[in-house]
Design a protein around this motif. Structure first.
Motif, PDB file in Angstrom:
ATOM      1  N   MET A 165     -26.294 -20.733 -10.504  1.00  0.00           N
ATOM      2  CA  MET A 165     -26.549 -19.344 -10.103  1.00  0.00           C
ATOM      3  C   MET A 165     -27.296 -18.527 -11.146  1.00  0.00           C
ATOM      4  O   MET A 165     -27.150 -17.314 -11.216  1.00  0.00           O
ATOM      5  CB  MET A 165     -25.219 -18.671  -9.768  1.00  0.00           C
ATOM      6  CG  MET A 165     -24.500 -19.308  -8.615  1.00  0.00           C
ATOM      7  SD  MET A 165     -23.001 -18.404  -8.177  1.00  0.00           S
ATOM      8  CE  MET A 165     -22.520 -19.270  -6.685  1.00  0.00           C
ATOM      9  N   LYS A 169     -27.594 -14.497 -11.072  1.00  0.00           N
ATOM     10  CA  LYS A 169     -26.976 -13.709 -12.142  1.00  0.00           C
ATOM     11  C   LYS A 169     -27.973 -12.711 -12.718  1.00  0.00           C
ATOM     12  O   LYS A 169     -27.636 -11.551 -12.969  1.00  0.00           O
ATOM     13  CB  LYS A 169     -26.474 -14.637 -13.255  1.00  0.00           C
ATOM     14  CG  LYS A 169     -25.210 -15.415 -12.922  1.00  0.00           C
ATOM     15  CD  LYS A 169     -24.794 -16.267 -14.109  1.00  0.00           C
ATOM     16  CE  LYS A 169     -23.519 -17.044 -13.812  1.00  0.00           C
ATOM     17  NZ  LYS A 169     -23.121 -17.895 -14.964  1.00  0.00           N
ATOM     18  N   ASP A 170     -29.212 -13.175 -12.932  1.00  0.00           N
ATOM     19  CA  ASP A 170     -30.243 -12.287 -13.480  1.00  0.00           C
ATOM     20  C   ASP A 170     -30.486 -11.101 -12.551  1.00  0.00           C
ATOM     21  O   ASP A 170     -30.599  -9.959 -12.997  1.00  0.00           O
ATOM     22  CB  ASP A 170     -31.551 -13.053 -13.676  1.00  0.00           C
ATOM     23  CG  ASP A 170     -31.451 -14.106 -14.772  1.00  0.00           C
ATOM     24  OD1 ASP A 170     -30.525 -14.002 -15.598  1.00  0.00           O
ATOM     25  OD2 ASP A 170     -32.287 -15.024 -14.788  1.00  0.00           O
ATOM     26  N   ASP A 173     -27.537  -8.698 -12.743  1.00  0.00           N
ATOM     27  CA  ASP A 173     -27.525  -7.960 -14.013  1.00  0.00           C
ATOM     28  C   ASP A 173     -28.500  -6.787 -13.988  1.00  0.00           C
ATOM     29  O   ASP A 173     -28.256  -5.753 -14.611  1.00  0.00           O
ATOM     30  CB  ASP A 173     -27.883  -8.894 -15.171  1.00  0.00           C
ATOM     31  CG  ASP A 173     -26.760  -9.862 -15.506  1.00  0.00           C
ATOM     32  OD1 ASP A 173     -25.612  -9.600 -15.095  1.00  0.00           O
ATOM     33  OD2 ASP A 173     -27.029 -10.883 -16.172  1.00  0.00           O
ATOM     34  N   LYS A 176     -27.174  -4.604 -10.331  1.00  0.00           N
ATOM     35  CA  LYS A 176     -25.734  -4.296 -10.307  1.00  0.00           C
ATOM     36  C   LYS A 176     -25.237  -3.821  -8.932  1.00  0.00           C
ATOM     37  O   LYS A 176     -24.594  -2.770  -8.805  1.00  0.00           O
ATOM     38  CB  LYS A 176     -25.410  -3.240 -11.370  1.00  0.00           C
ATOM     39  CG  LYS A 176     -25.700  -3.724 -12.793  1.00  0.00           C
ATOM     40  CD  LYS A 176     -25.428  -2.657 -13.818  1.00  0.00           C
ATOM     41  CE  LYS A 176     -25.564  -3.192 -15.225  1.00  0.00           C
ATOM     42  NZ  LYS A 176     -26.866  -3.836 -15.510  1.00  0.00           N
ATOM     43  N   LYS A 206     -18.052 -19.640 -11.051  1.00  0.00           N
ATOM     44  CA  LYS A 206     -19.388 -19.934 -11.584  1.00  0.00           C
ATOM     45  C   LYS A 206     -20.179 -18.657 -11.874  1.00  0.00           C
ATOM     46  O   LYS A 206     -20.921 -18.587 -12.863  1.00  0.00           O
ATOM     47  CB  LYS A 206     -20.169 -20.791 -10.586  1.00  0.00           C
ATOM     48  CG  LYS A 206     -19.691 -22.225 -10.462  1.00  0.00           C
ATOM     49  CD  LYS A 206     -20.155 -23.050 -11.645  1.00  0.00           C
ATOM     50  CE  LYS A 206     -19.795 -24.514 -11.455  1.00  0.00           C
ATOM     51  NZ  LYS A 206     -20.210 -25.339 -12.618  1.00  0.00           N
ATOM     52  N   LEU A 207     -20.046 -17.657 -11.013  1.00  0.00           N
ATOM     53  CA  LEU A 207     -20.863 -16.455 -11.169  1.00  0.00           C
ATOM     54  C   LEU A 207     -20.351 -15.560 -12.292  1.00  0.00           C
ATOM     55  O   LEU A 207     -21.114 -15.064 -13.111  1.00  0.00           O
ATOM     56  CB  LEU A 207     -20.902 -15.671  -9.853  1.00  0.00           C
ATOM     57  CG  LEU A 207     -21.869 -14.496  -9.813  1.00  0.00           C
ATOM     58  CD1 LEU A 207     -23.303 -14.975 -10.019  1.00  0.00           C
ATOM     59  CD2 LEU A 207     -21.762 -13.757  -8.489  1.00  0.00           C
ATOM     60  N   TYR A 209     -19.196 -12.507 -12.165  1.00  0.00           N
ATOM     61  CA  TYR A 209     -19.792 -11.167 -12.031  1.00  0.00           C
ATOM     62  C   TYR A 209     -18.712 -10.101 -12.159  1.00  0.00           C
ATOM     63  O   TYR A 209     -17.656 -10.181 -11.528  1.00  0.00           O
ATOM     64  CB  TYR A 209     -20.488 -11.075 -10.678  1.00  0.00           C
ATOM     65  CG  TYR A 209     -21.191  -9.776 -10.396  1.00  0.00           C
ATOM     66  CD1 TYR A 209     -22.066  -9.216 -11.323  1.00  0.00           C
ATOM     67  CD2 TYR A 209     -21.009  -9.116  -9.181  1.00  0.00           C
ATOM     68  CE1 TYR A 209     -22.734  -8.027 -11.058  1.00  0.00           C
ATOM     69  CE2 TYR A 209     -21.675  -7.935  -8.896  1.00  0.00           C
ATOM     70  CZ  TYR A 209     -22.538  -7.397  -9.837  1.00  0.00           C
ATOM     71  OH  TYR A 209     -23.202  -6.215  -9.568  1.00  0.00           O
TER      72      TYR A 209
END
Length: 275
Positions: A165, A169-170, A173, A176, A206-207, A209
């Motif tokens: 991911m 994720k990028d 980030d 948001k 995995k994430l 967040y």
């Protein structure tokens, strides 16, 4: 951040430019518009006559138009906007994908599949998303920019699939948003429900967040239509899909979700990330 937006001056292309410019303004990013000028094999004959190549003559007209659009976009959106014109004997998608190696993000306007060939083999935007290595945002013609506050990430996760991911994720980030993980399956069997439970646990782990995350499940024999209804229901701003490299046997017996979603106008921008 550097954003690349290919355009052909069509209505869909113009929608892509406006959307890309809005994102560039929101992120304080630079924007480059790109036009791919096709060259034809028959132009080789012209080279020996001493005359200017037809593609070069056409590119001079294109450059004036592209320059005007980039200057207008820079002024209208208060961003840095430049342009690129490139010649290609190969496909439009190959040239844009090659150029995008120097960019962080691609935004492309689309009006879906225009021909039966595109419907069955994939639209230009789908083929570009398949070739590119950076995230590709596919914007339907006439789609207006809104902040990415609610995002649906849809997947047909199968047992033992690896969830990588990094690009998701990028994206999270940067924007948001509220994230809704949505698992899509054709059946509503106990095994599918168990798979969904496994997916929720693995995806969350995995994430990693810190923002708002929720999970949902869709079971329908028409995944594309079900996803659009789901987007309407949750009032999503963008759909995120992951381009996965499947083997030939899998592709032979399964639908390609991204190809089908980009074949018609869903009304939602689709962000394609890569594993």
């Amino acid at each position: 951040m550097k954003i690349l937006c290919p355009t052909d001056f069509s209505s869909a292309g113009n929608s892509g430019v406006e959307f890309a410019a809005s994102i560039a303004r929101a992120l304080n990013a630079s924007l480059d518009l790109m036009y791919v000028q096709p060259m034809h094999v028959t132009e080789g004959v012209t080279m020996f006559t001493g005359r200017e190549l037809p593609s070069v003559l056409e590119s001079k007209e294109v450059e004036k138009k592209l320059k005007d659009i980039s200057q207008y976009t820079a002024k209208e959106f208060s961003i840095s906007c430049d342009y690129i014109i490139d010649f290609s004997l190969s496909s439009f998608e190959n040239k844009v994908s090659e150029t995008s190696r120097n960019f962080d993000f691609i935004v492309i306007g689309t009006n879906g599949a225009e021909t039966l060939n595109q419907f069955y083999n994939g639209s230009h935007s789908y083929k570009l998303a398949k070739l590119a290595t950076c995230p590709v945002l596919i914007v339907p013609d006439g789609c207006n920019y809104t902040k990415f506050e609610k995002v649906v990430y849809a997947t047909g996760y199968r047992k033992n699939d690896e969830l990588l991911m990094g690009q998701l994720k990028d994206f999270l980030d940067i924007f948001k948003p509220e994230l809704i993980f949505t698992h899509v399956s054709l059946n509503d069997s106990p095994a599918d429900k168990e798979l969904y439970g496994s997916y929720c646990r693995i995806a969350d782990e995995k994430l990693g967040y810190n923002g708002s995350i929720s999970f949902d499940r869709i079971s329908d024999n028409d995944p594309c239509n079900a996803i659009v209804k789901h987007l309407d229901k949750v009032k999503a701003d963008v759909l995120v899909l992951c381009m996965e490299k499947h083997d030939f046997i899998y592709r032979l017996f399964h639908e390609n979700l991204i190809k089908n979603m980009t074949a018609y106008d869903s009304g939602y921008p689709i962000l394609v990330v890569h594993k």
